[in-house]
Design an enzyme around this catalytic site. Structure first.
Site, PDB file in Angstrom:
ATOM      1  N   GLY A   1       0.838  -1.198   0.000  1.00 47.20           N
ATOM      2  CA  GLY A   1       0.000   0.000   0.000  1.00 47.20           C
ATOM      3  C   GLY A   1       0.869   1.242   0.000  1.00 47.20           C
ATOM      4  O   GLY A   1       2.033   1.219  -0.410  1.00 47.20           O
ATOM      5  N   GLY A   2       0.291   2.304   0.530  1.00 45.08           N
ATOM      6  CA  GLY A   2       1.023   3.576   0.573  1.00 45.08           C
ATOM      7  C   GLY A   2       2.317   3.479   1.345  1.00 45.08           C
ATOM      8  O   GLY A   2       3.229   4.297   1.161  1.00 45.08           O
TER       9      GLY A   2
ATOM     10  N   GLY B   1      24.718  12.520 -29.196  1.00 54.95           N
ATOM     11  CA  GLY B   1      24.287  13.194 -27.976  1.00 54.95           C
ATOM     12  C   GLY B   1      24.838  12.502 -26.745  1.00 54.95           C
ATOM     13  O   GLY B   1      25.089  13.138 -25.716  1.00 54.95           O
ATOM     14  N   ALA B   2      25.022  11.189 -26.854  1.00 57.74           N
ATOM     15  CA  ALA B   2      25.516  10.440 -25.705  1.00 57.74           C
ATOM     16  C   ALA B   2      26.928  10.894 -25.318  1.00 57.74           C
ATOM     17  O   ALA B   2      27.295  10.842 -24.148  1.00 57.74           O
ATOM     18  CB  ALA B   2      25.490   8.941 -26.001  1.00 57.74           C
TER      19      ALA B   2
HETATM   20  C1  HXC Z   1      -3.369  -4.404  12.329  1.00 58.33           C
HETATM   21  C2  HXC Z   1      -2.374  -6.286  11.506  1.00 58.33           C
HETATM   22  C3  HXC Z   1      -2.177  -5.659  10.269  1.00 58.33           C
HETATM   23  C4  HXC Z   1      -2.619  -4.320  10.123  1.00 58.33           C
HETATM   24  C5  HXC Z   1      -1.369  -7.635  10.154  1.00 58.33           C
HETATM   25  N1  HXC Z   1      -1.865  -7.493  11.388  1.00 58.33           N
HETATM   26  N2  HXC Z   1      -1.547  -6.524   9.437  1.00 58.33           N
HETATM   27  N3  HXC Z   1      -2.968  -5.648  12.517  1.00 58.33           N
HETATM   28  N4  HXC Z   1      -3.203  -3.735  11.164  1.00 58.33           N
HETATM   29  N5  HXC Z   1      -2.440  -3.648   9.003  1.00 58.33           N
HETATM   30  C6  HXC Z   1      -1.852  -8.486  12.447  1.00 58.33           C
HETATM   31  C7  HXC Z   1      -2.756  -9.679  12.150  1.00 58.33           C
HETATM   32  O1  HXC Z   1      -4.063  -9.381  12.553  1.00 58.33           O
HETATM   33  C8  HXC Z   1      -2.109 -10.749  12.978  1.00 58.33           C
HETATM   34  O2  HXC Z   1      -2.506 -10.544  14.324  1.00 58.33           O
HETATM   35  C9  HXC Z   1      -0.635 -10.413  12.908  1.00 58.33           C
HETATM   36  O3  HXC Z   1      -0.568  -9.041  12.520  1.00 58.33           O
HETATM   37  C10 HXC Z   1       0.091 -11.227  11.869  1.00 58.33           C
HETATM   38  O4  HXC Z   1      -0.639 -11.170  10.670  1.00 58.33           O
HETATM   39  P1  HXC Z   1      -0.957 -12.470   9.816  1.00 58.33           P
HETATM   40  O5  HXC Z   1      -2.017 -12.088   8.846  1.00 58.33           O
HETATM   41  O6  HXC Z   1      -1.255 -13.619  10.718  1.00 58.33           O
HETATM   42  O7  HXC Z   1       0.432 -12.721   9.114  1.00 58.33           O
HETATM   43  P2  HXC Z   1       0.743 -13.260   7.667  1.00 58.33           P
HETATM   44  O8  HXC Z   1      -0.112 -14.433   7.362  1.00 58.33           O
HETATM   45  O9  HXC Z   1       2.213 -13.381   7.577  1.00 58.33           O
HETATM   46  O10 HXC Z   1       0.252 -12.088   6.680  1.00 58.33           O
HETATM   47  C11 HXC Z   1       0.879 -10.850   6.684  1.00 58.33           C
HETATM   48  C12 HXC Z   1       0.072  -9.839   5.846  1.00 58.33           C
HETATM   49  C13 HXC Z   1      -1.399  -9.818   6.309  1.00 58.33           C
HETATM   50  C14 HXC Z   1       0.142 -10.261   4.379  1.00 58.33           C
HETATM   51  C15 HXC Z   1       0.765  -8.496   5.987  1.00 58.33           C
HETATM   52  O11 HXC Z   1      -1.414  -9.678   7.724  1.00 58.33           O
HETATM   53  C16 HXC Z   1      -2.151  -8.697   5.721  1.00 58.33           C
HETATM   54  O12 HXC Z   1      -2.630  -8.750   4.589  1.00 58.33           O
HETATM   55  N6  HXC Z   1      -2.384  -7.630   6.510  1.00 58.33           N
HETATM   56  C17 HXC Z   1      -3.148  -6.502   6.103  1.00 58.33           C
HETATM   57  C18 HXC Z   1      -2.370  -5.672   5.139  1.00 58.33           C
HETATM   58  C19 HXC Z   1      -3.087  -4.442   4.778  1.00 58.33           C
HETATM   59  O13 HXC Z   1      -4.087  -4.461   4.040  1.00 58.33           O
HETATM   60  N7  HXC Z   1      -2.670  -3.328   5.397  1.00 58.33           N
HETATM   61  C20 HXC Z   1      -3.225  -2.047   5.158  1.00 58.33           C
HETATM   62  C21 HXC Z   1      -2.634  -1.600   3.839  1.00 58.33           C
HETATM   63  S1  HXC Z   1      -3.068   0.010   3.458  1.00 58.33           S
HETATM   64  P3  HXC Z   1      -2.779 -11.776  15.294  1.00 58.33           P
HETATM   65  O14 HXC Z   1      -3.160 -11.122  16.590  1.00 58.33           O
HETATM   66  O15 HXC Z   1      -3.855 -12.582  14.670  1.00 58.33           O
HETATM   67  O16 HXC Z   1      -1.473 -12.517  15.353  1.00 58.33           O
HETATM   68  C22 HXC Z   1      -1.836   0.867   4.120  1.00 58.33           C
HETATM   69  C23 HXC Z   1      -1.995   2.270   3.872  1.00 58.33           C
HETATM   70  C24 HXC Z   1      -0.744   3.006   4.136  1.00 58.33           C
HETATM   71  O17 HXC Z   1      -0.956   0.421   4.730  1.00 58.33           O
HETATM   72  C25 HXC Z   1      -1.025   4.340   3.602  1.00 58.33           C
HETATM   73  C26 HXC Z   1       0.089   5.245   3.695  1.00 58.33           C
HETATM   74  C27 HXC Z   1      -0.234   6.454   2.887  1.00 58.33           C
END
Ligand code: HXC
Length: 514
Positions: A169-170, A404-405
Site C-alpha cells: 500500500g502507501g 548526444g551520448a
Molecule cells: C493491524 C495487523 C495488520 C494491520 C497484520 N496485522 N496486518 N494488525 N493492522 N495492518 C496483524 C494480524 O491481525 C495478525 O494478528 C498479525 O498481525 C500477523 O498477521 P498475519 O495475517 O497472521 O500474518 P501473515 O499471514 O504473515 O500475513 C501478513 C500480511 C497480512 C500479508 C501483511 O497480515 C495482511 O494482509 N495484513 C493486512 C495488510 C493491509 O491491508 N494493510 C493495510 C494496507 S493500506 P494476530 O493477533 O492474529 O497474530 C496501508 C496504507 C498506508 O498500509 C497508507 C500510507 C499512505
C-alpha cells in the site's frame, strides 16, 4: 533501589520479547529474524542505544485497550557501524504484524528528526502489515509524517531502507523516497496493491513474489537496488554500502590507506578492447582492474544492465562509478539506463562522492517504444544530473563516444573536470557506417561500384573521425592515454580534485525533467 532496578530490568526484558515467544517462533519459521536480531547483525557489537522502549499505543477501539506491547511494534535508537553513528528503526512483525500506529510512527519520526539534527544516516528495517487498521486515519497521518521526514532528509543524510517482509500500500512510499532499497529473495515484497486487488481490477493472476518480490524489483521495476538470498547477507551488505558514504551532505567520505609506492602500470588493460569496434567486451573487467582490491560494489546489478553503477575506492578514495556496458545492448542509452544513471549521479553529487565515468556508448536507443515512452524526457535526466553535479567528475572514453551520448556522459562541456581518452577512442557525431551512408549518399549511388565506393568513404571517415585526436585538438579531451596508465592517472586526478570547489546559480531548486 534494588527493587526498582529489578523492576526496570523485568519491564525491559518483557519489551525485548515483542509479541511473545510464540510469535517469535512463527517469525523464525518463515525464515525471518526478529527486529532485535536484525539490529544485532547490522550494527557494531554493543553499540545499540535503544529509545522509547516503553511507548504504548493510545487506541481503544476494537479491543485494543486491552492489548498492549511496550515499544508498539518498532524498535528505535542509535548505534554505530564501523565506528560511525547511525539512527535506525526496525519494525517488529511479532507485534500487530509490525503495523504502523500513531505512536509507532511517532517513534520513527523521533529518530529521524534527531538524525537530521545530528547529521547521521538513517537506516529503516521494514517488516510491516501497513497502516494499523484499528487506528484508521490516525495511522495514515503517521505515514505522512514519515514521508515528510524522508523528503526533508533527502540529500541531507543518506537514507537506506531494508525491506525484510511485507511493505504494501502507501507504506511503500517511505522506502521509495530513500536513497537505497535492499530486499531479500522469497521473504520480502513491495506493492501498491496486492495480488487480490490486482485480480479484481485487471483480472491478472499473479503471485506475491512475481508481483512485488525481490527479483521482480531488482530486474523489472528497478525499485530494489540490492537483493540477497537471506537477511544476514542483506544486513552485512548495508554495512558495506555505508562505508562509501559520508555521514551527511557537509561531510566527506573517509579515505582508506593506499600503497602508492607499489602501484604499477596495468598491462592487462591493453587486451580488453577488441580490434573490431563492433565486438562487445565486458566493461566490468576494466572496472575490476581499476578499483582497489578489485572490490566493486555494484548498485542495481540486474536492472538496465547496459549501464553499470556502483561504489568503489581508487587510491583509497571513495568514488561512484557509472559506465556503459558494451556487452549489453552495445552499451546504448535507453530510458531505464538513463533513469538508473541519473539517480546514481545525483546521490553521489548530494553526498560529495566523486564520480568516475567509463564511456563506450554508441548513442541513444532508436525506436518507437523508446520515443513513445519518453526517451527525450528520461535521457534528459541523465544529462541534467551530470550537468548540475559539482563533485569531482572524471571521464575515461575507452572506445565509442557518439552523438548526444558523447555530450551526456560527463563531457568537458558539462563540467567534466578531467576527460581522458584511451588511444582506442572514437569520438564523432555517429558511427562510421551510418555517417558515410548519409553524407556520401549521392556519390555512393552514382558510383559504378557502390560497394567499393562505400568502403573507400568508410576508410576515409574512420581515418578522420574514429579516433580521439580531433577532440583532443579542441581541448575537449585533456589527454590521450595508454590504457596501462589509467589507474595512476585517475588517482592523480582524484587527489588533485580534493580541493575542488564549484557551485550552481542561486535558486530555490532546479526542475529536473521528471
Ligand atoms: C493491524 C495487523 C495488520 C494491520 C497484520 N496485522 N496486518 N494488525 N493492522 N495492518 C496483524 C494480524 O491481525 C495478525 O494478528 C498479525 O498481525 C500477523 O498477521 P498475519 O495475517 O497472521 O500474518 P501473515 O499471514 O504473515 O500475513 C501478513 C500480511 C497480512 C500479508 C501483511 O497480515 C495482511 O494482509 N495484513 C493486512 C495488510 C493491509 O491491508 N494493510 C493495510 C494496507 S493500506 P494476530 O493477533 O492474529 O497474530 C496501508 C496504507 C498506508 O498500509 C497508507 C500510507 C499512505
Amino acid at each position: 533501589m534494588k527493587n526498582k532496578i529489578e523492576e526496570l530490568e523485568k519491564k525491559k526484558e518483557k519489551t525485548r520479547l515483542g509479541g511473545g515467544q510464540e510469535k517469535i517462533e512463527s517469525q523464525h519459521a518463515k525464515g525471518k529474524l526478529t527486529a532485535r536480531e536484525r539490529i544485532e547483525i547490522l550494527v557494531d557489537e554493543k553499540s545499540f542505544e535503544e529509545i522509547d522502549m516503553f511507548v504504548k499505543h493510545r487506541a481503544t477501539d476494537f479491543g485494543l485497550s486491552k492489548q498492549h506491547y511496550p515499544g508498539d511494534g518498532v524498535v528505535t535508537g542509535f548505534a554505530k557501524i564501523d565506528g560511525r553513528p547511525i539512527a535506525l528503526f526496525s519494525q517488529d512483525f511479532t507485534v500487530f504484524g509490525g503495523s504502523l500506529s500513531e505512536t509507532h510512527a511517532e517513534k520513527i519520526v523521533k529518530v529521524m528528526d534527531m538524525a537530521l539534527k545530528l547529521g547521521i544516516p538513517v537506516i529503516g528495517l521494514n517488516d510491516s502489515g501497513g497502516a494499523r487498521i484499528q487506528e484508521g486515519v490516525v495511522s495514515l497521518g503517521g505515514y505522512a509524517d514519515i514521508f515528510l521526514r524522508n523528503t526533508l532528509a533527502s540529500g541531507v543524510v543518506p537514507q537506506i531502507s531494508v525491506v525484510l517482509g511485507p511493505c504494501a500500500g502507501g507504506a511503500v512510499y517511505s522506502p521509495a523516497i530513500t536513497d537505497f532499497i535492499f530486499m531479500v529473495k522469497n521473504s520480502s515484497y513491495m506493492f501498491v496493491t496486492g495480488p487480490n486487488v490486482v485480480k479484481t481490477v485487471t483480472h491478472e493472476e499473479v503471485s506475491f513474489e512475481d508481483l512485488g518480490g525481490a527479483e521482480t524489483h531488482a530486474t523489472k521495476s528497478g525499485v530494489a537496488h540490492f537483493i540477497y538470498d537471506n537477511e544476514v547477507e542483506a544486513l552485512l551488505n548495508v554495512r558495506r554500502l555505508l562505508g562509501y558514504f559520508p555521514l551527511n551532505f557537509k561531510d566527506k567520505p573517509e579515505d582508506k590507506l593506499f600503497d602508492f609506492e607499489n602501484l604499477k602500470p596495468e598491462l592487462k588493460f591493453d587486451e580488453i578492447i577488441p580490434d573490431n569496434p563492433n565486438k562487445p567486451y565486458d566493461m566490468k573487467q576494466i572496472i575490476n582492474l581499476l578499483v582497489d582490491n578489485n572490490d566493486f560494489f555494484e548498485v542495481h546489478a540486474n536492472y538496465a544492465e547496459n549501464i553499470i553503477t556502483g561504489f568503489a575506492r581508487i587510491g583509497g578514495i571513495s568514488i561512484g562509478i557509472i559506465a556503459n556496458q558494451p556487452e549489453v545492448l552495445a552499451g546504448v542509452l535507453d530510458i531505464n539506463a538513463s533513469v538508473k544513471g541519473a539517480r546514481f549521479v545525483r546521490f553521489c553529487d548530494a553526498f560529495n562522492i566523486p564520480i568516475l565515468v567509463l564511456e563506450d556508448v554508441p548513442g541513444f536507443l532508436p525506436g518507437t517504444e523508446q520515443e513513445w515512452n519518453g526517451i527525450i524526457r528520461h535521457g534528459a535526466k541523465l544529462l541534467y544530473a551530470f550537468a548540475e553535479a559539482t563533485v569531482p567528475k572524471v571521464t575515461v572514453i575507452t572506445r565509442k563516444a557518439y552523438g548526444g551520448a558523447y555530450d551526456v556522459m560527463n563531457s568537458k562541456h558539462i563540467r567534466g573536470d578531467f576527460n581522458f581518452a584511451w588511444i582506442s577512442a572514437e569520438i564523432a557525431v555517429m558511427g562510421p557506417k551510418g555517417a558515410v551512408e548519409i553524407i556520401f549518399k549521392k556519390e555512393i549511388a552514382a558510383s559504378d561500384d557502390p560497394e567499393k565506393e562505400l568502403e573507400k568513404k568508410l576508410s576515409e571517415y574512420i581515418a578522420k573521425f574514429a579516433n580521439p585526436y580531433i577532440a583532443a585538438e579542441r581541448g575537449f579531451i585533456d589527454d590521450i592515454i595508454e590504457p596501462k596508465d589509467t589507474k595512476i592517472k585517475l588517482i592523480q586526478a582524484f587527489k588533485l580534485l580534493k580541493t575542488k570547489v564549484d557551485s550552481n546559480p542561486r535558486k530555490k531548486h532546479g526542475n529536473i525533467p521528471l
